[in-house]
Design a protein around this motif. Structure first.
Motif, PDB file in Angstrom:
ATOM      1  N   GLY A 125      25.094 -16.351  19.116  1.00 28.45           N
ATOM      2  CA  GLY A 125      25.203 -15.775  17.785  1.00 28.45           C
ATOM      3  C   GLY A 125      25.808 -14.394  17.766  1.00 28.45           C
ATOM      4  N   ARG A 126      25.405 -13.637  16.784  1.00 27.30           N
ATOM      5  CA  ARG A 126      25.920 -12.291  16.545  1.00 27.30           C
ATOM      6  C   ARG A 126      24.723 -11.352  16.466  1.00 27.30           C
ATOM      7  NH1 ARG A 126      27.253  -9.795  11.294  1.00 27.30           N
ATOM      8  NH2 ARG A 126      28.964  -8.345  11.576  1.00 27.30           N
ATOM      9  N   LEU A 127      24.846 -10.224  17.110  1.00 23.51           N
ATOM     10  CA  LEU A 127      23.793  -9.220  17.117  1.00 23.51           C
ATOM     11  C   LEU A 127      24.240  -8.066  16.228  1.00 23.51           C
ATOM     12  CD1 LEU A 127      21.095  -8.306  18.447  1.00 23.51           C
ATOM     13  CD2 LEU A 127      22.489  -7.288  20.256  1.00 23.51           C
ATOM     14  N   ASP A 128      23.450  -7.755  15.203  1.00 20.96           N
ATOM     15  CA  ASP A 128      23.825  -6.698  14.269  1.00 20.96           C
ATOM     16  C   ASP A 128      22.582  -5.902  13.859  1.00 20.96           C
ATOM     17  OD1 ASP A 128      24.919  -4.998  12.415  1.00 20.96           O
ATOM     18  OD2 ASP A 128      25.543  -6.580  11.030  1.00 20.96           O
ATOM     19  N   TYR A 129      22.217  -4.950  14.696  1.00 24.85           N
ATOM     20  CA  TYR A 129      21.012  -4.160  14.441  1.00 24.85           C
ATOM     21  C   TYR A 129      21.034  -3.475  13.078  1.00 24.85           C
ATOM     22  CZ  TYR A 129      19.590  -4.776  19.308  1.00 24.85           C
ATOM     23  OH  TYR A 129      19.201  -5.309  20.503  1.00 24.85           O
ATOM     24  N   THR A 130      22.220  -3.078  12.616  1.00 24.48           N
ATOM     25  CA  THR A 130      22.299  -2.329  11.357  1.00 24.48           C
ATOM     26  C   THR A 130      21.938  -3.191  10.148  1.00 24.48           C
ATOM     27  OG1 THR A 130      24.666  -2.793  11.078  1.00 24.48           O
ATOM     28  CG2 THR A 130      24.072  -0.790  12.295  1.00 24.48           C
ATOM     29  N   SER A 131      21.996  -4.511  10.272  1.00 24.91           N
ATOM     30  CA  SER A 131      21.703  -5.368   9.121  1.00 24.91           C
ATOM     31  C   SER A 131      20.259  -5.876   9.097  1.00 24.91           C
ATOM     32  CB  SER A 131      22.658  -6.568   9.106  1.00 24.91           C
ATOM     33  OG  SER A 131      22.331  -7.471  10.148  1.00 24.91           O
ATOM     34  N   TYR A 132      19.492  -5.645  10.154  1.00 29.79           N
ATOM     35  CA  TYR A 132      18.127  -6.162  10.239  1.00 29.79           C
ATOM     36  C   TYR A 132      17.131  -5.232   9.558  1.00 29.79           C
ATOM     37  CZ  TYR A 132      20.219  -8.865  14.090  1.00 29.79           C
ATOM     38  OH  TYR A 132      21.015  -9.669  14.852  1.00 29.79           O
ATOM     39  N   SER A 133      16.049  -5.826   9.091  1.00 31.05           N
ATOM     40  CA  SER A 133      14.944  -5.015   8.575  1.00 31.05           C
ATOM     41  C   SER A 133      14.350  -4.215   9.734  1.00 31.05           C
ATOM     42  CB  SER A 133      13.867  -5.923   7.977  1.00 31.05           C
ATOM     43  OG  SER A 133      13.214  -6.655   9.014  1.00 31.05           O
ATOM     44  N   PHE A 134      13.546  -3.234   9.418  1.00 24.56           N
ATOM     45  CA  PHE A 134      12.933  -2.403  10.451  1.00 24.56           C
ATOM     46  C   PHE A 134      12.157  -3.265  11.452  1.00 24.56           C
ATOM     47  CE2 PHE A 134       9.259   0.045  12.015  1.00 24.56           C
ATOM     48  CZ  PHE A 134       9.932   1.062  12.672  1.00 24.56           C
ATOM     49  N   PHE A 135      11.334  -4.171  10.959  1.00 24.63           N
ATOM     50  CA  PHE A 135      10.539  -5.039  11.825  1.00 24.63           C
ATOM     51  C   PHE A 135      11.428  -5.922  12.701  1.00 24.63           C
ATOM     52  CE2 PHE A 135       8.437  -9.102  12.647  1.00 24.63           C
ATOM     53  CZ  PHE A 135       7.331  -8.666  13.385  1.00 24.63           C
ATOM     54  N   ASP A 136      12.418  -6.585  12.079  1.00 23.30           N
ATOM     55  CA  ASP A 136      13.317  -7.458  12.856  1.00 23.30           C
ATOM     56  C   ASP A 136      14.073  -6.659  13.912  1.00 23.30           C
ATOM     57  OD1 ASP A 136      12.578  -9.783  11.556  1.00 23.30           O
ATOM     58  OD2 ASP A 136      14.271  -9.755  10.159  1.00 23.30           O
ATOM     59  N   ARG A 137      14.519  -5.469  13.549  1.00 18.24           N
ATOM     60  CA  ARG A 137      15.251  -4.633  14.508  1.00 18.24           C
ATOM     61  C   ARG A 137      14.371  -4.324  15.728  1.00 18.24           C
ATOM     62  NH1 ARG A 137      17.464  -1.630  11.049  1.00 18.24           N
ATOM     63  NH2 ARG A 137      15.796  -0.122  10.795  1.00 18.24           N
ATOM     64  N   LEU A 138      13.124  -3.952  15.490  1.00 13.11           N
ATOM     65  CA  LEU A 138      12.205  -3.673  16.598  1.00 13.11           C
ATOM     66  C   LEU A 138      11.963  -4.914  17.454  1.00 13.11           C
ATOM     67  CD1 LEU A 138       9.453  -1.385  15.014  1.00 13.11           C
ATOM     68  CD2 LEU A 138      11.220  -0.750  16.669  1.00 13.11           C
ATOM     69  N   MET A 139      11.710  -6.029  16.805  1.00 12.65           N
ATOM     70  CA  MET A 139      11.410  -7.261  17.540  1.00 12.65           C
ATOM     71  C   MET A 139      12.624  -7.749  18.341  1.00 12.65           C
ATOM     72  SD  MET A 139       8.261  -7.780  17.144  1.00 12.65           S
ATOM     73  CE  MET A 139       8.145  -9.375  17.894  1.00 12.65           C
ATOM     74  N   ILE A 140      13.787  -7.691  17.727  1.00 15.78           N
ATOM     75  CA  ILE A 140      14.994  -8.166  18.416  1.00 15.78           C
ATOM     76  C   ILE A 140      15.344  -7.226  19.567  1.00 15.78           C
ATOM     77  CG2 ILE A 140      17.464  -8.645  18.135  1.00 15.78           C
ATOM     78  CD1 ILE A 140      16.683  -9.731  15.295  1.00 15.78           C
ATOM     79  N   LYS A 141      15.148  -5.931  19.383  1.00 21.67           N
ATOM     80  CA  LYS A 141      15.370  -4.993  20.502  1.00 21.67           C
ATOM     81  C   LYS A 141      14.412  -5.287  21.650  1.00 21.67           C
ATOM     82  CE  LYS A 141      17.505  -1.094  18.206  1.00 21.67           C
ATOM     83  NZ  LYS A 141      17.535   0.361  18.079  1.00 21.67           N
TER      84      LYS A 141
END
Length: 175
Positions: A125-141
């Motif tokens: 897929g595509r990784l786009d930290y700037t488009s994720y919610s705060f929670f999703d950004r933390l979890m995906i990181k």
């Protein structure tokens, strides 16, 4: 008149839809008509299609529940036509996890399905930290850290191998 190819998708951040649209373009270039439809708004008879492709993204290790529900509801119809399934997930960025028999999410998904499509593919897929919610950004990181992926980026990182997508499309065009 030939029946169109149905391309049904469940997309969390839009990459699965982007892949579906690319598949549609490839198939149309090969002379097929296509319909690209969100799985949540699919209200058509499957028998109106010559082939059906289901594309589904992964979030937190699972495909959306509407994908399994769709398959269960339409299983008999799916077994009557040429079908394919592809999964979109970031684990597939790794060469040893980018096929249906090596990707843990796809293996797990099909262990719980009675339906077996003719073709199964896995695309990164595509990784786009700037488009994720705060929670999703933390979890995906956190997931990226555990899997040795990028944990910082100010711009999207596209892992999708578009040649593999084109190859999948070409194989779908064959009988």
């Amino acid at each position: 008149m030939n029946k169109p190819v149905g391309i049904i998708y469940s997309s969390t951040d839009g990459q699965t839809l982007k892949i579906c649209r690319r598949i549609a373009v490839h198939l149309e270039d090969l002379g097929f008509k296509t319909d690209v439809i969100d799985i949540a708004s699919f209200h058509t008879k499957i028998s109106m299609y010559s082939k059906l492709i289901i594309g589904a993204s992964i979030r937190y290790g699972k495909h959306h529940k509407n994908v399994s529900a769709f398959i269960k509801t339409h299983q008999q119809d799916l077994e009557r036509i040429d079908t394919a399934f592809f999964s979109v997930n970031l684990v597939a960025r790794k060469p040893d996890k980018n096929t249906f028999d090596t990707n843990p999410y796809v293996i797990k998904f099909f262990k719980n399905q009675d339906w077996k499509p003719k073709r199964i593919a896995v695309f990164a897929g595509r990784l786009d930290y700037t488009s994720y919610s705060f929670f999703d950004r933390l979890m995906i990181k956190l997931i990226m850290k555990i899997t040795n992926g990028p944990t910082k980026s100010d711009h999207p990182i596209e892992f999708t191998d578009w040649e593999r997508v084109k190859d999948f499309s070409t194989k779908m065009s064959l009988n």
